[in-house]
Enzyme design. Structure first.
Site, PDB file in Angstrom:
ATOM      1  N   ASP A  40       1.601  -6.004   7.426  1.00  0.00           N
ATOM      2  CA  ASP A  40       0.337  -5.285   7.370  1.00  0.00           C
ATOM      3  C   ASP A  40      -0.747  -6.295   6.974  1.00  0.00           C
ATOM      4  OD1 ASP A  40      -1.905  -3.727   6.767  1.00  0.00           O
ATOM      5  OD2 ASP A  40      -0.651  -2.001   6.237  1.00  0.00           O
ATOM      6  N   PHE A  76       0.866  -1.174   0.000  1.00  0.00           N
ATOM      7  CA  PHE A  76       0.000   0.000   0.000  1.00  0.00           C
ATOM      8  C   PHE A  76       0.909   1.232   0.000  1.00  0.00           C
ATOM      9  CE2 PHE A  76      -3.390   2.497   2.432  1.00  0.00           C
ATOM     10  CZ  PHE A  76      -4.316   2.449   1.407  1.00  0.00           C
ATOM     11  N   ARG A  97     -11.494  -3.963  -9.163  1.00  0.00           N
ATOM     12  CA  ARG A  97     -11.196  -4.848  -8.043  1.00  0.00           C
ATOM     13  C   ARG A  97     -12.516  -5.324  -7.431  1.00  0.00           C
ATOM     14  NH1 ARG A  97      -7.941  -2.705  -2.796  1.00  0.00           N
ATOM     15  NH2 ARG A  97      -9.953  -1.730  -2.504  1.00  0.00           N
ATOM     16  N   TYR A 114     -11.973  -2.152   9.301  1.00  0.00           N
ATOM     17  CA  TYR A 114     -13.169  -1.777   8.532  1.00  0.00           C
ATOM     18  C   TYR A 114     -13.305  -2.524   7.213  1.00  0.00           C
ATOM     19  CZ  TYR A 114      -9.651   1.619   6.823  1.00  0.00           C
ATOM     20  OH  TYR A 114      -8.520   2.211   6.344  1.00  0.00           O
ATOM     21  N   LYS A 115     -12.350  -3.422   6.917  1.00  0.00           N
ATOM     22  CA  LYS A 115     -12.429  -4.209   5.670  1.00  0.00           C
ATOM     23  C   LYS A 115     -13.170  -5.511   5.971  1.00  0.00           C
ATOM     24  CE  LYS A 115      -8.648  -1.587   3.779  1.00  0.00           C
ATOM     25  NZ  LYS A 115      -7.206  -1.368   3.714  1.00  0.00           N
TER      26      LYS A 115
HETATM   27  C1  LIG Z   1      -6.608  -0.112   4.112  1.00  0.00           C
HETATM   28  C2  LIG Z   1      -5.161  -0.153   4.362  1.00  0.00           C
HETATM   29  C3  LIG Z   1      -4.572   0.760   5.241  1.00  0.00           C
HETATM   30  C4  LIG Z   1      -5.402   1.856   5.856  1.00  0.00           C
HETATM   31  O1  LIG Z   1      -4.717   2.663   6.714  1.00  0.00           O
HETATM   32  P1  LIG Z   1      -5.497   3.822   7.498  1.00  0.00           P
HETATM   33  O2  LIG Z   1      -4.549   4.324   8.478  1.00  0.00           O
HETATM   34  O3  LIG Z   1      -6.728   3.189   8.075  1.00  0.00           O
HETATM   35  O4  LIG Z   1      -5.924   4.843   6.483  1.00  0.00           O
HETATM   36  C5  LIG Z   1      -3.214   0.641   5.502  1.00  0.00           C
HETATM   37  N1  LIG Z   1      -2.484  -0.330   4.914  1.00  0.00           N
HETATM   38  C6  LIG Z   1      -3.032  -1.220   4.050  1.00  0.00           C
HETATM   39  C7  LIG Z   1      -2.197  -2.286   3.449  1.00  0.00           C
HETATM   40  C8  LIG Z   1      -4.383  -1.144   3.737  1.00  0.00           C
HETATM   41  O5  LIG Z   1      -4.916  -1.997   2.891  1.00  0.00           O
END
Ligand SMILES: *Cc1c(COP(=O)(O)O)cnc(C)c1O
Length: 428
Positions: free
Chosen positions: A213, A134, A388, A238-239
């Site tokens: 992560d 990410f 996606r 939240y996913k």
């Molecule tokens: C969704 C996601 C995030 C989200 O980070 P926030 O701090 O909640 O904005 C971080 N890393 C990965 C790999 C993600 O998929």
């Protein structure tokens, strides 16, 4: 689009019906708010659907705990809530009780644990990651390297095809200068999923720590951080954990590391006796040590409902359905969408794939807009040309997969997407 299905007689319909009939998790969907019978929601990997239990929790925490019990609620459950919910997450990722806490956002947790890890490997300067991570994680890691002013550098190992994680190349990059390996266990775009145990072992052999992560992994892939020997992990709720928009994230620190590592944000919730109001900071020994300040109690409590459901269903059954869904999605794509120029942009091997499937198409942006506007299918779009499709095992039915793909085929065949321009919205 007038005909939203079902599409009996179209190839794959009967298979979807049989798969749904045999699905042991079919009943879980009824525990969610289902806003529109025509809507096929394939974005549960960005924002999971609303569990009806969360609505009840929201009412209870706002009206009763806040409205009536007021400050007493801190002693009646709020103070330990992030540990209790952390223990539910621990069951989902294979951690032990007391190794996971809900805290801050994923980005902030990544920052805290990356600083802690680098400080625990003084003299080593390399942070290994990959270009499928990410991007925001790279921003955070780069920022950490700059902040520490110890000559740390981010080594971004490149994927050879943009789909598969560069596992052998990342392994080859490890040496006695590697302080930390920080990767997304499941990559946000292609859903490539690392062999977490193997990479962790390789990092340990080089004397480095690992920080995974798990944002796209928790609640979809049967990762086992204990068996894999993982040092540190972060992830969002939240996913696939259906915790609600912006719900607080989690962090994992293996038991034996908890006392060795220091949270760089030395705030009172990490203090040994927070209410002693000592002027000097003294960290507690437990996982609370990685906490920061006062929790967003309403969001935290609401997130607990979705997390509990995932923990109770169990990650083994969830992973089993996730694989069956994505295998079916790919079979249907091969039949109905490949002839229209769609290409699989996720690994074909289910072992190396998380719970979403990405399809590349030169007009992916226009097609995604047409899906949303005309076909009641909600996927999302990732630059430059990827649609996606999140397959959320508790809410997605096999018939949803079938109907979505037939709807997409119809709209591309009839050219409904041609009316959309190429300019992107601020949020995609
Ligand atoms: C969704 C996601 C995030 C989200 O980070 P926030 O701090 O909640 O904005 C971080 N890393 C990965 C790999 C993600 O998929």
């Amino acid at each position: 689009m007038s005909d939203l299905g079902p599409f009996p007689g179209v190839e794959g319909h009967d298979e979807a019906q049989a798969l749904d009939a045999a699905d042991p998790l079919a009943g879980e969907r009824e525990k969610f708010r289902l806003p529109d019978p025509d809507l096929i929601y394939l974005d549960g990997n960005s924002l999971g659907m609303l569990p009806t239990a969360a609505t009840h929790t929201a009412a209870e925490v706002v009206e009763h705990q806040w409205g009536e019990r007021l400050i007493r609620s801190w002693r009646e459950g709020w103070w330990d809530l992030q540990l209790e919910i952390g223990n539910d997450i621990a069951r989902i990722i294979g951690a032990r009780p007391g190794e996971v806490i809900v805290s801050d956002s994923t980005s902030v947790n990544l920052f805290k644990l990356a600083v802690a890890a680098l400080r625990a490997r003084p003299g080593r300067t390399a942070i290994i990651t990959d270009d499928l991570n990410f991007p925001s994680d790279l921003y955070v890691l780069d920022g950490v390297a700059a902040l520490l002013e110890q000559g740390h550098r981010l080594e971004v190992v490149a994927s050879t095809d943009g789909i598969n994680g560069p596992a052998p190349e990342a392994e080859a990059a490890l040496d006695d200068d590697t302080a930390l390996v920080s990767l997304s266990a499941t990559c946000y775009k292609s859903a490539y999923t690392y062999d977490v145990a193997h990479m962790t072992e390789a990092a340990h052999a080089a004397g480095a720590l690992t920080l995974w992560d798990l944002s796209h992994t928790a609640g979809s892939v049967d990762v086992d951080v204990t068996a894999a020997g993982v040092d540190l992990a972060v992830g969002c709720t939240y996913k696939y954990l259906n915790g609600g928009p912006g719900s607080p994230a989690f962090l994992y620190v293996r038991q034996d590391l908890q006392e060795q590592l220091d949270n760089p944000i030395t705030a009172w919730w990490a203090h040994r006796v927070p209410f002693a109001m000592d002027l000097a900071f003294e960290p507690t020994e437990t996982i609370r040590r990685f906490h920061t300040g006062t929790m967003p109690v309403v969001s935290l409590a609401v997130a607990g409902a979705g997390i509990k459901q995932v923990a109770e269903v169990g990650i083994t059954a969830i992973r089993h359905k996730s694989v069956a869904l994505s295998e079916f999605f790919i079979r249907q794509t091969d039949r109905h969408l490949a002839p229209l120029g769609f290409q699989l942009a996720s690994p074909r091997d289910a072992v190396r794939r998380g719970s979403h499937v990405s399809l590349a198409h030169p007009q992916a942006w226009q097609i995604v807009q047409a899906m949303i506007e005309h076909a009641a299918v909600l996927p999302d779009f990732r630059e430059p040309n990827v649609a996606r499709f999140g397959l959320s095992p508790l809410t997605t039915r096999f018939m949803d997969v079938h109907s979505a793909i037939v709807r997409i085929r119809h709209l591309v065949e009839t050219g409904l997407h041609e009316q959309f321009g190429g300019e992107r919205a601020a949020v995609t």
